[in-house]
Design a protein around this motif. Sequence first.
Motif, PDB file in Angstrom:
ATOM      1  N   ARG A 142       0.837  -1.206   0.000  1.00 58.57           N
ATOM      2  CA  ARG A 142       0.000   0.000   0.000  1.00 58.57           C
ATOM      3  C   ARG A 142       0.869   1.253   0.000  1.00 58.57           C
ATOM      4  O   ARG A 142       0.582   2.220  -0.719  1.00 58.57           O
ATOM      5  N   ILE A 143       1.915   1.250   0.790  1.00 59.24           N
ATOM      6  CA  ILE A 143       2.822   2.409   0.849  1.00 59.24           C
ATOM      7  C   ILE A 143       3.428   2.688  -0.524  1.00 59.24           C
ATOM      8  O   ILE A 143       3.428   3.829  -1.011  1.00 59.24           O
ATOM      9  N   LEU A 144       3.944   1.658  -1.156  1.00 64.99           N
ATOM     10  CA  LEU A 144       4.567   1.830  -2.468  1.00 64.99           C
ATOM     11  C   LEU A 144       3.562   2.304  -3.504  1.00 64.99           C
ATOM     12  O   LEU A 144       3.880   3.118  -4.379  1.00 64.99           O
ATOM     13  N   SER A 145       2.335   1.801  -3.397  1.00 66.79           N
ATOM     14  CA  SER A 145       1.288   2.214  -4.332  1.00 66.79           C
ATOM     15  C   SER A 145       0.981   3.703  -4.193  1.00 66.79           C
ATOM     16  O   SER A 145       0.849   4.419  -5.192  1.00 66.79           O
ATOM     17  N   ILE A 146       0.892   4.162  -2.945  1.00 58.11           N
ATOM     18  CA  ILE A 146       0.596   5.584  -2.708  1.00 58.11           C
ATOM     19  C   ILE A 146       1.744   6.461  -3.191  1.00 58.11           C
ATOM     20  O   ILE A 146       1.532   7.469  -3.877  1.00 58.11           O
ATOM     21  N   PHE A 147       2.983   6.075  -2.870  1.00 59.79           N
ATOM     22  CA  PHE A 147       4.138   6.872  -3.276  1.00 59.79           C
ATOM     23  C   PHE A 147       4.306   6.878  -4.793  1.00 59.79           C
ATOM     24  O   PHE A 147       4.709   7.894  -5.370  1.00 59.79           O
ATOM     25  N   ALA A 148       3.982   5.772  -5.441  1.00 65.63           N
ATOM     26  CA  ALA A 148       4.106   5.702  -6.894  1.00 65.63           C
ATOM     27  C   ALA A 148       3.076   6.595  -7.572  1.00 65.63           C
ATOM     28  O   ALA A 148       3.369   7.268  -8.570  1.00 65.63           O
ATOM     29  N   ALA A 149       1.859   6.630  -7.027  1.00 60.70           N
ATOM     30  CA  ALA A 149       0.791   7.440  -7.615  1.00 60.70           C
ATOM     31  C   ALA A 149       1.012   8.930  -7.366  1.00 60.70           C
ATOM     32  O   ALA A 149       0.636   9.769  -8.185  1.00 60.70           O
ATOM     33  N   ARG A 150       1.634   9.262  -6.239  1.00 56.85           N
ATOM     34  CA  ARG A 150       1.848  10.669  -5.875  1.00 56.85           C
ATOM     35  C   ARG A 150       3.193  10.774  -5.174  1.00 56.85           C
ATOM     36  O   ARG A 150       3.282  10.791  -3.940  1.00 56.85           O
ATOM     37  N   PRO A 151       4.295  10.852  -5.930  1.00 55.11           N
ATOM     38  CA  PRO A 151       5.649  10.778  -5.367  1.00 55.11           C
ATOM     39  C   PRO A 151       5.938  11.790  -4.267  1.00 55.11           C
ATOM     40  O   PRO A 151       6.659  11.493  -3.313  1.00 55.11           O
ATOM     41  N   ARG A 152       5.381  12.991  -4.371  1.00 54.09           N
ATOM     42  CA  ARG A 152       5.706  14.000  -3.358  1.00 54.09           C
ATOM     43  C   ARG A 152       5.111  13.656  -1.989  1.00 54.09           C
ATOM     44  O   ARG A 152       5.451  14.278  -0.996  1.00 54.09           O
ATOM     45  N   THR A 153       4.224  12.663  -1.960  1.00 51.26           N
ATOM     46  CA  THR A 153       3.675  12.219  -0.675  1.00 51.26           C
ATOM     47  C   THR A 153       4.787  11.718   0.237  1.00 51.26           C
ATOM     48  O   THR A 153       4.748  11.911   1.455  1.00 51.26           O
ATOM     49  N   ALA A 154       5.790  11.062  -0.339  1.00 51.24           N
ATOM     50  CA  ALA A 154       6.898  10.534   0.465  1.00 51.24           C
ATOM     51  C   ALA A 154       7.620  11.663   1.196  1.00 51.24           C
ATOM     52  O   ALA A 154       7.989  11.521   2.373  1.00 51.24           O
ATOM     53  N   ILE A 155       7.822  12.786   0.511  1.00 56.71           N
ATOM     54  CA  ILE A 155       8.487  13.940   1.136  1.00 56.71           C
ATOM     55  C   ILE A 155       7.632  14.493   2.252  1.00 56.71           C
ATOM     56  O   ILE A 155       8.116  14.795   3.355  1.00 56.71           O
TER      57      ILE A 155
END
Length: 314
Positions: free
Chosen positions: A281-294
């Motif tokens: 789930r984490i990877l899916s969210i970060f892949a869809a919206r990369p700036r979420t990781a920051i």
Amino acid sequence: MIDATLVIAAYNAEATLSRSIQSALAQTGIRPEIIIVDDASQDQTACKARTFPGVQVDRLIRNGGPAAARNRALELATAEWIAILDADDTTRPDRLSNMIRLAKQTGADVVLGNFVPVTPDGSAVEGSAFLSETDVTDGTLLSLEDYVARNMVRHDAPSLGYLKPLFRKSFLDREGLQYDETLRNGEDCHLIFEALAKGAKVVVSMSPDYLYCVRPGSVSHRANPDHIQSLINADTRFLNKYQDSLSARTKMLFAQRRTALTDMMRSEQAISALKNRDLRRILSIFAARPRTAIKVSRQMTEAVAKRLKRRNVF
């Protein structure tokens, strides 16, 4: 003659409600009407409210959230002025008389009141009001553009959506306005969006006479992503309803607000996935919206720093 109705929507609030009611009863310079709507609490909230003579108590059969409870209170209110008070907050004795005076001086339909964050024992948090004179001045008249611009979910500017309002009941009744019951947060803000779109005169009272209770936070206390999605949906409905009368700048501001709300929602979803150790789930969210990781990294760093500060580590 009743001068103002104080509306208190209460849910499982038996531990804090008495202080809120007492502060409402202590208003000076006006004759208040106090209406408590118990939002189908599972504790003794309604019983606690009924121990206060002269306070009107109503109870919803099903839990509908603060918007539903406030709408019921609006139906019951008889005064020309209606003020919102949360069940764990309090208000200083001269708050309503001052706000009504400002409303009459400016011809306002809505007055947004400044507040002081306090701990549960009433001590000021960081010793200052939410808004300072560098943010906005007393009696400032707000346009819809102004108000949207000051509700952008930013950390570098205080959001006016947090200010507790005083409404002119005749304006709400004439325009058929009420709270959006799909919202579990941001409901005051959206009602003011609607009021401004209908031509309401909205001003700010800088007197910090509302005492907003801030409870000790933790990294585990997060916004509900579903509630954020409801805000995004409500913004979309508002834009569709008023698209022919909104300025290009207002539409642009709402687009920016949607981006900020979406970022917040994705961040909350990612933090939830981190807690559940759901790597996919984490990877899916970060892949869809990369700036979420920051954003998530920054949020967690800030949360840890606050926790260390409370423990006097630095």
